[in-house]
Design a protein around this motif. Structure first.
Motif, PDB file in Angstrom:
ATOM      1  N   ARG A  11       0.859  -1.182   0.000  1.00  0.00           N
ATOM      2  CA  ARG A  11       0.000   0.000   0.000  1.00  0.00           C
ATOM      3  C   ARG A  11       0.897   1.234   0.000  1.00  0.00           C
ATOM      4  NH1 ARG A  11      -5.706   1.413   0.392  1.00  0.00           N
ATOM      5  NH2 ARG A  11      -5.791  -0.836   0.227  1.00  0.00           N
ATOM      6  N   CYS A  12       0.747   2.050  -1.038  1.00  0.00           N
ATOM      7  CA  CYS A  12       1.520   3.286  -1.168  1.00  0.00           C
ATOM      8  C   CYS A  12       0.853   4.393  -0.349  1.00  0.00           C
ATOM      9  CB  CYS A  12       1.595   3.691  -2.643  1.00  0.00           C
ATOM     10  SG  CYS A  12       2.642   5.150  -2.930  1.00  0.00           S
ATOM     11  N   ILE A  13       1.534   5.513  -0.221  1.00  0.00           N
ATOM     12  CA  ILE A  13       0.958   6.658   0.486  1.00  0.00           C
ATOM     13  C   ILE A  13      -0.242   7.238  -0.258  1.00  0.00           C
ATOM     14  CG2 ILE A  13       3.084   7.219   1.716  1.00  0.00           C
ATOM     15  CD1 ILE A  13       3.521   9.514  -0.297  1.00  0.00           C
ATOM     16  N   CYS A  14      -0.398   6.903  -1.535  1.00  0.00           N
ATOM     17  CA  CYS A  14      -1.559   7.342  -2.321  1.00  0.00           C
ATOM     18  C   CYS A  14      -2.758   6.401  -2.100  1.00  0.00           C
ATOM     19  CB  CYS A  14      -1.213   7.440  -3.799  1.00  0.00           C
ATOM     20  SG  CYS A  14      -0.793   5.869  -4.586  1.00  0.00           S
ATOM     21  N   ASN A  15      -2.587   5.444  -1.183  1.00  0.00           N
ATOM     22  CA  ASN A  15      -3.630   4.478  -0.806  1.00  0.00           C
ATOM     23  C   ASN A  15      -4.012   3.507  -1.907  1.00  0.00           C
ATOM     24  OD1 ASN A  15      -3.919   5.059   1.926  1.00  0.00           O
ATOM     25  ND2 ASN A  15      -5.122   6.867   1.436  1.00  0.00           N
ATOM     26  N   VAL A  19       2.709  -2.703  -7.038  1.00  0.00           N
ATOM     27  CA  VAL A  19       4.026  -3.321  -7.076  1.00  0.00           C
ATOM     28  C   VAL A  19       4.966  -2.194  -7.490  1.00  0.00           C
ATOM     29  CG1 VAL A  19       5.504  -5.001  -8.203  1.00  0.00           C
ATOM     30  CG2 VAL A  19       3.124  -5.594  -7.670  1.00  0.00           C
ATOM     31  N   PHE A  20       5.886  -1.853  -6.617  1.00  0.00           N
ATOM     32  CA  PHE A  20       6.784  -0.731  -6.867  1.00  0.00           C
ATOM     33  C   PHE A  20       7.805  -1.055  -7.951  1.00  0.00           C
ATOM     34  CE2 PHE A  20       5.052   0.463  -2.837  1.00  0.00           C
ATOM     35  CZ  PHE A  20       5.037   1.840  -2.870  1.00  0.00           C
ATOM     36  N   GLU A  21       8.145  -0.047  -8.714  1.00  0.00           N
ATOM     37  CA  GLU A  21       9.221  -0.163  -9.691  1.00  0.00           C
ATOM     38  C   GLU A  21      10.531   0.133  -8.963  1.00  0.00           C
ATOM     39  OE1 GLU A  21       8.407   2.317 -13.120  1.00  0.00           O
ATOM     40  OE2 GLU A  21       6.278   1.887 -12.906  1.00  0.00           O
ATOM     41  N   VAL A  34      19.352   3.774  -4.228  1.00  0.00           N
ATOM     42  CA  VAL A  34      18.407   2.808  -4.750  1.00  0.00           C
ATOM     43  C   VAL A  34      17.048   3.315  -4.289  1.00  0.00           C
ATOM     44  CG1 VAL A  34      17.590   0.436  -4.663  1.00  0.00           C
ATOM     45  CG2 VAL A  34      20.047   0.915  -4.572  1.00  0.00           C
ATOM     46  N   VAL A  35      16.115   3.463  -5.218  1.00  0.00           N
ATOM     47  CA  VAL A  35      14.785   3.956  -4.875  1.00  0.00           C
ATOM     48  C   VAL A  35      13.723   3.044  -5.470  1.00  0.00           C
ATOM     49  CG1 VAL A  35      15.546   6.370  -4.754  1.00  0.00           C
ATOM     50  CG2 VAL A  35      14.570   5.508  -6.862  1.00  0.00           C
ATOM     51  N   VAL A  36      12.528   3.154  -4.921  1.00  0.00           N
ATOM     52  CA  VAL A  36      11.360   2.502  -5.500  1.00  0.00           C
ATOM     53  C   VAL A  36      10.378   3.598  -5.873  1.00  0.00           C
ATOM     54  CG1 VAL A  36      11.670   0.302  -4.325  1.00  0.00           C
ATOM     55  CG2 VAL A  36      10.279   2.077  -3.246  1.00  0.00           C
ATOM     56  N   GLN A  37       9.626   3.347  -6.941  1.00  0.00           N
ATOM     57  CA  GLN A  37       8.666   4.332  -7.423  1.00  0.00           C
ATOM     58  C   GLN A  37       7.287   3.700  -7.540  1.00  0.00           C
ATOM     59  OE1 GLN A  37       9.349   5.968 -11.379  1.00  0.00           O
ATOM     60  NE2 GLN A  37       8.411   7.892 -10.723  1.00  0.00           N
ATOM     61  N   CYS A  38       6.307   4.429  -7.057  1.00  0.00           N
ATOM     62  CA  CYS A  38       4.920   3.988  -7.194  1.00  0.00           C
ATOM     63  C   CYS A  38       4.483   4.200  -8.638  1.00  0.00           C
ATOM     64  CB  CYS A  38       4.027   4.789  -6.251  1.00  0.00           C
ATOM     65  SG  CYS A  38       2.269   4.440  -6.466  1.00  0.00           S
ATOM     66  N   PRO A  39       3.956   3.176  -9.298  1.00  0.00           N
ATOM     67  CA  PRO A  39       3.512   3.348 -10.680  1.00  0.00           C
ATOM     68  C   PRO A  39       2.224   4.181 -10.789  1.00  0.00           C
ATOM     69  CG  PRO A  39       3.026   1.142  -9.940  1.00  0.00           C
ATOM     70  CD  PRO A  39       3.821   1.794  -8.850  1.00  0.00           C
ATOM     71  N   CYS A  41       1.148   7.019  -8.326  1.00  0.00           N
ATOM     72  CA  CYS A  41       1.380   8.435  -8.017  1.00  0.00           C
ATOM     73  C   CYS A  41       2.776   8.912  -8.428  1.00  0.00           C
ATOM     74  CB  CYS A  41       1.141   8.717  -6.538  1.00  0.00           C
ATOM     75  SG  CYS A  41       2.370   7.999  -5.413  1.00  0.00           S
ATOM     76  N   GLU A  42       3.654   7.962  -8.791  1.00  0.00           N
ATOM     77  CA  GLU A  42       5.017   8.222  -9.252  1.00  0.00           C
ATOM     78  C   GLU A  42       5.940   8.795  -8.180  1.00  0.00           C
ATOM     79  OE1 GLU A  42       4.892  10.366 -12.962  1.00  0.00           O
ATOM     80  OE2 GLU A  42       3.838   8.722 -13.958  1.00  0.00           O
ATOM     81  N   GLU A  43       5.537   8.672  -6.908  1.00  0.00           N
ATOM     82  CA  GLU A  43       6.388   9.133  -5.807  1.00  0.00           C
ATOM     83  C   GLU A  43       7.599   8.218  -5.688  1.00  0.00           C
ATOM     84  OE1 GLU A  43       7.505  11.882  -3.712  1.00  0.00           O
ATOM     85  OE2 GLU A  43       5.337  12.048  -3.887  1.00  0.00           O
TER      86      GLU A  43
END
Length: 83
Positions: A11-15, A19-21, A34-39, A41-43
């Motif tokens: 669960r992302c902060i955008c609710n 699956v994070f990129e 190293v980062v992960v991005q929400c597909p 909200c793109e955070e």
């Protein structure tokens, strides 16, 4: 930290459940991360150390409390930049 855990639905902060990129290298003023991005909200969230240029992984822990072990939490904070 085992970043493969971000390949499970979280669960992302955008609710949204996503699956994070994984982005293996992205630069900030202090180095690379190293980062992960929400597909959705793109955070971007750093997974290697806390950095003010990106969202803190602890924001994801609010919706996913079992995401990190206590040791991983300590390692993340102890490896952070000093601001």
């Amino acid at each position: 930290m085992d970043i493969s855990k971000f390949q499970n639905k979280l669960r992302c902060i955008c609710n949204n459940d996503v699956v994070f990129e994984i982005i293996n290298e992205i630069e900030c003023d202090y180095g690379s991360h190293v980062v992960v991005q929400c597909p959705h909200c793109e955070e971007l969230f750093t997974v290697d150390k806390k950095c003010s240029a990106f969202q803190n992984i602890f924001e994801l822990l609010k919706n996913n409390p079992e995401l990190l072990s206590e040791q991983e939490k300590l390692d993340y904070m102890s490896n952070s930049y000093l601001f």
